[in-house]
Scaffold this active site. Structure first.
Site, PDB file in Angstrom:
ATOM      1  N   ASP A 280      49.590  20.434  87.094  1.00  7.99           N
ATOM      2  CA  ASP A 280      49.773  19.726  85.678  1.00  7.99           C
ATOM      3  C   ASP A 280      49.839  20.944  85.004  1.00  7.99           C
ATOM      4  O   ASP A 280      50.524  20.569  83.966  1.00  7.99           O
ATOM      5  CB  ASP A 280      48.074  18.683  85.720  1.00  7.99           C
TER       6      ASP A 280
ATOM      7  N   GLU B 156      45.279  22.406  76.448  1.00  6.65           N
ATOM      8  CA  GLU B 156      45.120  21.566  77.370  1.00  6.65           C
ATOM      9  C   GLU B 156      44.253  20.536  77.292  1.00  6.65           C
ATOM     10  O   GLU B 156      43.396  20.952  77.975  1.00  6.65           O
ATOM     11  CB  GLU B 156      46.427  21.248  78.383  1.00  6.65           C
TER      12      GLU B 156
ATOM     13  N   ASP C 106      45.539  24.779  81.677  1.00  9.84           N
ATOM     14  CA  ASP C 106      44.528  24.233  83.157  1.00  9.84           C
ATOM     15  C   ASP C 106      45.288  25.236  84.817  1.00  9.84           C
ATOM     16  O   ASP C 106      47.122  25.343  83.619  1.00  9.84           O
ATOM     17  CB  ASP C 106      44.570  23.219  83.665  1.00  9.84           C
TER      18      ASP C 106
ATOM     19  N   ASP D   1      46.324  24.158  87.221  1.00  3.57           N
ATOM     20  CA  ASP D   1      46.315  23.835  87.857  1.00  3.57           C
ATOM     21  C   ASP D   1      47.949  23.416  88.018  1.00  3.57           C
ATOM     22  O   ASP D   1      48.343  23.642  87.570  1.00  3.57           O
ATOM     23  CB  ASP D   1      45.344  22.327  88.021  1.00  3.57           C
TER      24      ASP D   1
END
Ligand code: 0RA
Length: 636
Positions: A503, A426, A499, A501
């Protein structure tokens, strides 16, 4: 001013003009190479052709001599021999020494101008080592000689010719000081003379090459109709007899011949004042437009096709051969090589003429128009079918690993899928770190623009139009859905690295959903993994620890408690790790942890995806309520 002063002034001007031609020959004949050299020959021939077009000349003879001198002889009226009232010299001398005089003071309809031809025989004279002109008028023969454009003596009477009433004969030797080569080539002269005989019906052109011993005569009774018959010799044609149309008034002559063959190419040859306009121009576009118009109109009037069907230019021109022979008074030749006609008014004139004459023809030849329309319809159907097939192939190929790999893919060097790994990363910055930190022998990196993917996630159903996904499919090489071919899969470990997180979680869900729906077998075979980057980096003195969860962080901190002050860094994204750290924690097979994705997990992701993105409001609300804490945590 006295007469002799006037004469002196004029001859100085003339000499200055010819000097300029010798200084800058390319300005007059385009170049001094082979092409320019042969322009000299055609320039002289053009003058005789002009005389033929004006209706006064029936025969032209062109002779290439052994020394590369050339003779062009015609039986026209002969260049005027009387003294020019203003210039005080013979018309012959004016024609051969005055720039742009061209010898034509009679303003006769179509003589060549513009382009590279039409510069006048004075240019040929200036660029010739010598030039001899013989003119016969009223059976009296006159002669004058020049050296590099300058008269050696004035025009003089040299005798009588009983058999010839009138005519012009010019012999010249191209100047070796000017030209790179003076080798006059049969292969350049011959086809052009042949063509000229077709463009000027009933004009006899005799060609003699004393260098090769060749003597040929070109003569065509039928003109361009014979021309097209020769082009189509031995081919299947439609209609059996070529279509010939002609329109003529004071300063406009147009003849066109057309016929179809069974091939697919179009052969359109257009000429303006005998000069081939290879780049087309207004006459060609007028013809094309009219042809398309007439064929469609006729097809509709005769109810050969339904009203809503339009035959396109492509349909109509398939297998078409056409010759356009146009003569106009002031052609404007455009483009680098002056081979395109620019006169704007010509388009509408040609259009109107072709429309009228072609309609007249088809009104009397119903069978012909029927067959032509049938052929065009066939061409259209074939074209549409071909396009469909092509689109289909294209669509397949775009997802097929037959073309090139995406530019964004940093591939590994091994060709063995069993040891090859693909990291789907990503973000571009993490992608960069991964490229630097990897072992390029067996690890390939495909960065995905996470944001774009994330924004477009709602359109999973259009997933195949997403460039990032296309790159992924092409990189994997194994196709999708029914066409999935495991043997073609280029990597046996496909590792999603996002990641830690919200997203990242979204993108991971999207990718899992994609694999679940489009490459289920890849999951079933155990090829799909999720990378586990650490959440924390703990530094204690010279020692570094990584923690992959909060529990692990607590445990490590407890273990090293008392050894000093621990520095804890929380990784918010992969981008925060340098290449070395990324390698050590997430990519090095000896130290990394990667989770194999099971079908159950992918199915769960797919369900989750539908739940989050779908239109069903109620279950989504329930899901968010049930998982409220987790969601809140993720968003921190
Ligand atoms: C000017 C006027 C006339 C004929 C020619 C030029 C002429 C030039 C060349 C160049 C090569 N062959 C040519 N034939 C004719 C018409 C003269 C008249 O009215 O009699």
């Amino acid at each position: 001013m006295a007469e002799n002063e006037k004469y002196t002034a004029n001859s100085i001007k003339v000499l200055e003009g010819l000097e300029h031609v010798r200084k800058r020959p390319s300005m007059y004949i385009g170049s001094t190479n082979e092409r320019g050299l042969h322009h000299l020959v055609f320039e002289v021939v053009d003058n005789s052709i002009d005389e033929a077009m004006a209706g006064f000349c029936t025969e032209i003879k062109v002779v290439i001599h052994k020394d590369n001198s050339v003779t062009v002889k015609d039986n026209g009226r002969g260049i005027p021999v009387d003294i020019h009232p203003k210039l005080g010299v013979s018309g012959v001398e004016v024609a051969l020494t005055k720039l742009n005089a061209g010898g034509k003071f009679d303003g006769k309809a179509y003589h060549v101008s513009g382009g590279l031809h039409g510069v006048g025989v004075s240019v040929v004279n200036a660029l010739s080592e010598y030039l001899i002109v013989k003119v016969t008028r009223d059976h009296i023969v006159y002669r004058q000689e020049f050296k590099r454009g300058k008269p050696i003596y004035p025009l003089k009477e040299i005798g009588r010719s009983e058999e010839t009433e009138s005519g012009t004969e010019i012999t010249f030797l191209p100047d070796k000081e000017i030209f790179e080569t003076i080798d006059i080539k049969e292969s350049i002269i011959k086809p052009k003379l042949k063509e000229l005989a077709y463009l000027n019906a009933r004009l006899k052109i005799i060609f003699v090459n004393e260098k090769t011993g060749l003597t040929e005569e070109y003569y065509s009774e039928g003109g361009i109709v014979d021309f097209i018959k020769e082009i189509h010799e031995g081919q299947q044609v439609l209609p059996p007899e070529p279509i010939y149309i002609k329109k003529e008034d004071n300063d406009f002559f147009l003849e066109i011949v057309l016929q179809y063959n069974s091939g697919f190419n179009t052969d359109l040859r257009s000429f303006v004042n005998n000069i081939r306009t290879i780049d087309g121009g207004t006459h060609e576009s007028g013809f094309r437009t009219a042809l398309n118009r007439v064929i469609n109109d006729q097809a509709h009037q005769l109810k050969l096709i339904r009203d809503s069907l339009v035959l396109t230019a492509d349909d109509i021109k398939e297998g078409l051969t056409a010759i356009i022979n146009l003569r106009i008074t002031e052609p404007q030749f455009e483009g680098q090589t002056k081979t395109r006609l620019g006169n704007a008014d010509v388009k509408s004139k040609v259009y109107a003429a072709v429309k009228e004459e072609l309609n007249k023809y088809f009104d009397r030849h119903i069978d012909e128009i029927k067959q032509i329309v049938k052929k065009a319809v066939l061409a259209q159907n074939a074209r549409l079918a071909a396009r469909k097939a092509k689109d289909l192939v294209r669509r397949k190929n775009s997802l097929d690993f037959s073309g090139r790999l995406p530019g964004k893919l940093a591939d590994c060097t091994t060709n063995d899928p069993k040891e090859a790994e693909l990291y789907i990363v990503e973000g571009e910055s993490a992608g960069g770190s991964a490229k630097q930190g990897r072992d390029r022998k067996f690890q390939a990196i495909l960065p995905l623009r996470g944001k774009i993917l994330n924004v477009e996630r709602a359109r999973i159903h259009n997933v195949l139009s997403n460039q990032e996904i296309k790159n992924l499919i092409i990189s994997l090489g194994c196709g999708i859905k029914e066409e999935f071919t495991p043997e073609k899969l280029r990597y046996h470990k496909v590792i999603i690295m996002t990641d830690a997180d919200v997203d990242g979680a979204h993108i991971r869900t999207l990718l899992l959903t994609f694999f679940f729906r489009y490459m289920r077998e890849l999951i079933e075979n155990g090829y799909l993994y999720i990378a586990q980057p650490p959440l924390y980096r703990i530094k204690m003195g010279r020692k570094i620890y990584y923690a992959f969860s909060d529990e692990e962080l607590k445990r490590i901190l407890k273990e090293i408690d008392g050894e000093g002050k621990a520095e804890v860094q929380r990784y918010k994204g992969l981008g925060e790790m340098d290449p070395q750290q990324l390698w050590e924690t997430t990519m090095d097979p000896a130290r990394r942890v990667i989770l194999r994705v099971t079908i159950r997990e992918a199915e769960e992701a797919d369900r989750l995806f539908d739940l989050l993105m779908g239109d069903r409001v109620e279950p989504r609300r329930r899901f968010i309520e049930e998982h409220a804490n987790e969601v809140v945590n993720l968003d921190i």
